[in-house]
Design a protein around this motif. Structure first.
Motif: not given
Length: 473
Positions: A214-225
């Motif tokens: 879940g943290a990696l998925n959140t990181l992916d979304a945060a990096l994209a934003r």
């Protein structure tokens, strides 16, 4: 050059660890059981021998018949018998195992359980009193106990081996369950580091591993934003810089080609100077933001009279507002309001907020610079009569480029850096800054609260920051 040794895999480590733990557990259990088996085997043989002695003691004729006929109870166990008469006389092949203490115990009506030596070998001795006042004793060689012990110990080996194999298998299954999602997460992290986005790690395995996914998925979304926001920001800044560059280039070419001559040259020079100033402001904003983010700018902490500082700012801003036909107003105590801070940075903060307010304030509308005590600290407000902010705007006002992107082409906007710089600068001074959508003047209100002195943890210097607290005399 340093060469790292090859690291073992998680799966191999888990299997090795679980197998090692199981092996230790099996070894400890086996040693304990190995010792207990001997004790249990002897106890079982004694119980069986005692039951036989009790049965024979209740039937003295049968015991006498065995004694007269065979002298011992035949069989592979070689159980021998002895009779103690009421007078204390001991007869039978096991008579040597009945000493005086055991004879007295039987004559007194008590059972006997002991060990002895008979014909040079150790035997178990079990006795029971007989109804006629005597007693009966049976002996059994300790070799029977040894045989029973060997049988039990032989039966113990297979369960221990199966337990060890089961532990290894369980470790392999556990390692697979742990390692597969972790390997997947590691691969996703490597792909993220290489610039891929839009990746999803399935939440599998134990809670901790699922949380990692879940943290990696959140990181992916945060990096994209973040990258999208940086891209939009750079596009916005590039657009802002391109305009003065285009204008400056056009006038420079006109001057070089003698298209502009005579009385037109001073006006062209003023236009070029104005455009260069705009470029300088954009570059200065970028450099200031970079330094603020890196926490490497100087803080000179002294005792500062904010009332005097605001009075100095009023002189500059009243003239600027007058040129734009904006009604500039000031609210200040009129007496010293002293806090320990960096006066230069406070003025930089005040100028940035005032510049932002002046940009959106129409002619004839007010712009207010207010200073008030706030407990033992101070509160600075910049209020304007512009279009104001919505609640959604106020929530993201200090995120770089967000309002610029939102209102580009709708109202006057800057590079999108000013409020981000103001927020970072206020934080470094140990204060707080908030945005409100509606001020009494009809526009937005930005409020800065400064503490009486900065928190050392907030104002601590970054790398290369010559943070120099000093006291003003």
């Amino acid at each position: 050059m340093t060469v790292r040794g090859r690291r073992g895999t998680l799966a191999g480590s888990v299997v090795l660890l679980t197998t090692a733990v199981a092996a230790v557990a099996v070894l400890v259990t086996g040693l304990f059981a190995w010792r207990m088996i001997r004790t249990n085997a002897e106890a079982q043989e004694r119980d069986e021998l005692a039951r036989r002695a009790e049965v024979l003691a209740r039937t003295p004729p049968l015991a006498s018949w065995i004694l007269n006929r065979q002298q011992r109870i035949a069989g592979p166990e070689d159980i021998r018998l002895a009779l103690v008469g009421p007078s204390g006389e001991v007869t039978g092949p096991a008579a040597a195992a009945v000493d005086a203490d055991r004879r007295e115990a039987l004559l007194a009506g008590r059972d006997v359980s002991a060990g002895a030596r008979l014909d040079g070998r150790g035997v178990l001795v079990e006795g029971a009193p007989t109804p006629n006042g005597g007693g009966l004793v049976l002996t059994q060689p300790l070799s029977a106990v040894d045989q029973a012990t060997d049988r039990m110990r032989g039966a113990l080996v297979l369960p221990l081996v199966l337990g060890l194999a089961g532990a290894g298998l369980s470790g392999a299954l556990l390692a697979r369950r742990l390692a597969r999602p972790l390997v997947s997460a590691a691969r996703t992290a490597h792909r993220l580091s290489e610039g891929e986005r839009g990746l999803t790690v399935p939440a599998q395995g134990p809670t901790e591993v699922a949380e990692l996914a879940g943290a990696l998925n959140t990181l992916d979304a945060a990096l994209a934003r973040s990258e999208n926001r940086q891209r939009d920001f750079l596009m916005s800044v590039s657009h802002e810089i391109r305009t003065p560059l285009t204008t400056a280039r056009g006038y420079a070419e006109a001057l070089a080609d003698s298209v502009i001559t005579g009385d037109e040259v001073p006006e062209a020079g003023r236009i070029l100077r104005t455009e260069m100033e705009r470029l300088e402001r954009f570059v200065g904003d970028l450099l200031a933001l970079a330094r603020l983010e890196a926490d490497d700018f100087r803080l000179d902490i002294t005792e500062v009279d904010l009332d005097a500082l605001v009075a100095t700012a009023v002189t500059a801003w009243s003239a600027r507002c007058a040129r734009h036909d904006v009604d500039f107003r000031v609210e200040r105590p009129g007496h010293p309001l002293t806090v320990t801070t960096d006066g230069f940075r406070v003025r930089q903060l005040l100028d940035g907020l005032a510049e932002n307010a002046l940009r959106v304030t129409p002619a004839g509308r007010p712009l207010v610079l207010a200073l008030h005590p706030d407990g033992s600290g101070a509160r600075i407000e910049i209020r304007d009569g512009g279009p104001g902010l919505t609640d959604e705007d106020a929530a993201v006002a200090f995120e770089r480029g967000v309002l610029t992107e939102r209102y580009h082409g709708v109202r006057a906007v800057g590079s999108g850096l000013g409020l981000a710089i103001a927020h970072r600068l206020t934080t470094r001074l140990g204060g707080t800054i908030t945005a409100h959508g509606r001020a009494p003047e009809g526009g937005a209100c930005f409020t800065v609260r400064l503490p009486p002195s900065p928190d050392p943890d907030m104002a601590a210097p970054g790398p290369g920051d010559p943070y120099t607290p000093r006291t003003q005399r």
